[in-house]
Design an enzyme around this catalytic site. Structure first.
Site, PDB file in Angstrom:
ATOM      1  N   SER A   7       0.862  -1.265   0.102  1.00 51.13           N
ATOM      2  CA  SER A   7      -0.102  -0.032   0.167  1.00 51.13           C
ATOM      3  C   SER A   7       0.786   1.130  -0.081  1.00 51.13           C
ATOM      4  O   SER A   7       2.056   1.322   0.369  1.00 51.13           O
ATOM      5  CB  SER A   7      -0.841  -0.020   1.232  1.00 51.13           C
ATOM      6  OG  SER A   7      -1.659   1.130   1.411  1.00 51.13           O
ATOM      7  N   ASN A  11      -2.054   5.841   6.780  1.00 52.00           N
ATOM      8  CA  ASN A  11      -3.273   5.632   7.676  1.00 52.00           C
ATOM      9  C   ASN A  11      -3.491   4.301   7.867  1.00 52.00           C
ATOM     10  O   ASN A  11      -3.648   3.689   9.005  1.00 52.00           O
ATOM     11  CB  ASN A  11      -4.405   6.791   7.150  1.00 52.00           C
ATOM     12  CG  ASN A  11      -4.202   8.050   7.367  1.00 52.00           C
ATOM     13  OD1 ASN A  11      -3.846   8.491   8.457  1.00 52.00           O
ATOM     14  ND2 ASN A  11      -4.603   8.602   6.291  1.00 52.00           N
ATOM     15  N   LYS A  12      -3.606   3.423   6.946  1.00 48.82           N
ATOM     16  CA  LYS A  12      -4.064   2.114   7.040  1.00 48.82           C
ATOM     17  C   LYS A  12      -2.578   1.401   7.566  1.00 48.82           C
ATOM     18  O   LYS A  12      -2.781   0.461   8.444  1.00 48.82           O
ATOM     19  CB  LYS A  12      -4.255   1.410   5.604  1.00 48.82           C
ATOM     20  CG  LYS A  12      -5.544   1.590   4.961  1.00 48.82           C
ATOM     21  CD  LYS A  12      -5.626   1.171   3.662  1.00 48.82           C
ATOM     22  CE  LYS A  12      -7.291   1.704   2.934  1.00 48.82           C
ATOM     23  NZ  LYS A  12      -7.587   0.551   1.766  1.00 48.82           N
ATOM     24  N   ASP A  67      -7.754  -4.693   0.544  1.00 47.08           N
ATOM     25  CA  ASP A  67      -8.507  -3.489  -0.240  1.00 47.08           C
ATOM     26  C   ASP A  67      -9.839  -3.455   0.453  1.00 47.08           C
ATOM     27  O   ASP A  67     -10.215  -4.312   1.273  1.00 47.08           O
ATOM     28  CB  ASP A  67      -8.881  -4.145  -1.702  1.00 47.08           C
ATOM     29  CG  ASP A  67      -9.702  -3.049  -2.552  1.00 47.08           C
ATOM     30  OD1 ASP A  67      -9.282  -1.865  -2.393  1.00 47.08           O
ATOM     31  OD2 ASP A  67     -10.525  -3.209  -3.172  1.00 47.08           O
ATOM     32  N   SER A  68     -10.315  -2.232   0.752  1.00 44.84           N
ATOM     33  CA  SER A  68     -11.466  -1.957   1.560  1.00 44.84           C
ATOM     34  C   SER A  68     -12.216  -0.697   0.873  1.00 44.84           C
ATOM     35  O   SER A  68     -11.734  -0.156   0.107  1.00 44.84           O
ATOM     36  CB  SER A  68     -10.922  -1.495   3.066  1.00 44.84           C
ATOM     37  OG  SER A  68     -10.166  -0.687   3.147  1.00 44.84           O
ATOM     38  N   PHE A 151     -10.087   8.566   9.115  1.00 45.53           N
ATOM     39  CA  PHE A 151      -9.711   8.887   7.871  1.00 45.53           C
ATOM     40  C   PHE A 151     -10.806   8.464   6.687  1.00 45.53           C
ATOM     41  O   PHE A 151     -11.697   7.848   7.359  1.00 45.53           O
ATOM     42  CB  PHE A 151      -8.377   8.544   7.341  1.00 45.53           C
ATOM     43  CG  PHE A 151      -8.056   7.027   7.375  1.00 45.53           C
ATOM     44  CD1 PHE A 151      -8.416   6.472   6.096  1.00 45.53           C
ATOM     45  CD2 PHE A 151      -7.862   6.279   8.236  1.00 45.53           C
ATOM     46  CE1 PHE A 151      -8.116   5.027   5.985  1.00 45.53           C
ATOM     47  CE2 PHE A 151      -7.507   5.182   8.399  1.00 45.53           C
ATOM     48  CZ  PHE A 151      -7.752   4.277   7.366  1.00 45.53           C
ATOM     49  N   GLY A 152     -10.863   8.984   5.639  1.00 43.79           N
ATOM     50  CA  GLY A 152     -11.853   8.326   4.614  1.00 43.79           C
ATOM     51  C   GLY A 152     -13.119   8.715   5.028  1.00 43.79           C
ATOM     52  O   GLY A 152     -13.435   9.823   5.281  1.00 43.79           O
ATOM     53  N   ASP A 154     -15.085   7.945   7.559  1.00 44.08           N
ATOM     54  CA  ASP A 154     -15.157   7.685   9.139  1.00 44.08           C
ATOM     55  C   ASP A 154     -16.151   9.006   9.511  1.00 44.08           C
ATOM     56  O   ASP A 154     -16.981   8.757  10.536  1.00 44.08           O
ATOM     57  CB  ASP A 154     -13.928   7.754   9.861  1.00 44.08           C
ATOM     58  CG  ASP A 154     -13.174   6.365   9.780  1.00 44.08           C
ATOM     59  OD1 ASP A 154     -13.700   5.592   9.331  1.00 44.08           O
ATOM     60  OD2 ASP A 154     -11.986   6.388  10.129  1.00 44.08           O
TER      61      ASP A 154
END
Length: 197
Positions: A7, A11-12, A67-68, A151-152, A154
């Site tokens: 990746s 953050n992940k 992957d999410s 993040f994202g 959220d």
């Protein structure tokens, strides 16, 4: 043990580091490896497996990939596998805040707010040995962003049983119930039982 994470998302990587405290999570750039996988699969696990295979073929050591994304049934499952580039035109990629506002705009006349996150995680040891775990996290889409953590998506993902958005949770609270937390713990268990001995 060092684990190479397929990746570019720091953050992940931070979330995974907390889920795998006995191991060091490394991004490809930290090993001097250029890596930018094109996600062309039509499923979360297909994209995760594709990332893992591609990076493994470069470094020839075991890698972890995932992957999410967010799925909203009322939008036909959008943004789904396109979560990271949702609302983008192919030239200009929206940031997290802009993507959230784009999603809320699409939801403005929709009363059915149910949604769920999906995380597909792959521990790729070699082409003949790999593990895949896929998990979900149920919630609802808010009417406006709330919270500063995470993040994202959220800030727009509300968890009814907690009465908070994912962005209002402490990192350890989020990891306890999130899609990535559940998948990460399953992969961690596999690492400890079958691989790190």
């Amino acid at each position: 043990m060092d684990i190479l994470f397929a990746s570019t998302n720091s953050n992940k990587a931070k979330e995974l580091s907390k889920l795998l405290p006995n191991h060091k999570i490394l991004l490809p750039k930290e090993m001097g490896v250029e890596f930018d996988h094109e996600e062309i699969a039509l499923t979360f696990y297909g994209n995760a497996l594709g990332k893992a295979k591609e990076l493994f073929d470069i470094v020839k050591i075991p890698v972890l990939a995932e992957d999410s994304g967010l799925c909203v049934p009322a939008l036909g499952g959008e943004p789904g596998i396109y979560s990271a580039r949702y609302g983008s035109d192919g030239v200009n990629k929206l940031g997290d805040k802009e993507r959230n506002l784009y999603l809320l705009d699409k939801m403005k006349n929709i009363s059915e707010r149910k949604a769920f996150f999906v995380c597909s995680m792959v521990l790729f040891i070699d082409h003949y040995r790999f593990y895949i775990c896929q998990e979900t996290h149920e919630g609802e889409i808010t009417y406006e962003p709330k919270g500063e953590s995470g993040f994202g998506y959220d800030p727009v993902f509300f968890i009814p049983k907690l009465g908070k958005t994912a962005a209002e949770l402490l990192p350890e609270e989020k990891n306890e119930i999130s899609h990535r937390g559940k998948a990460g713990r399953a992969i961690a268990s596999l690492i400890e039982k079958h691989w790190s001995k």
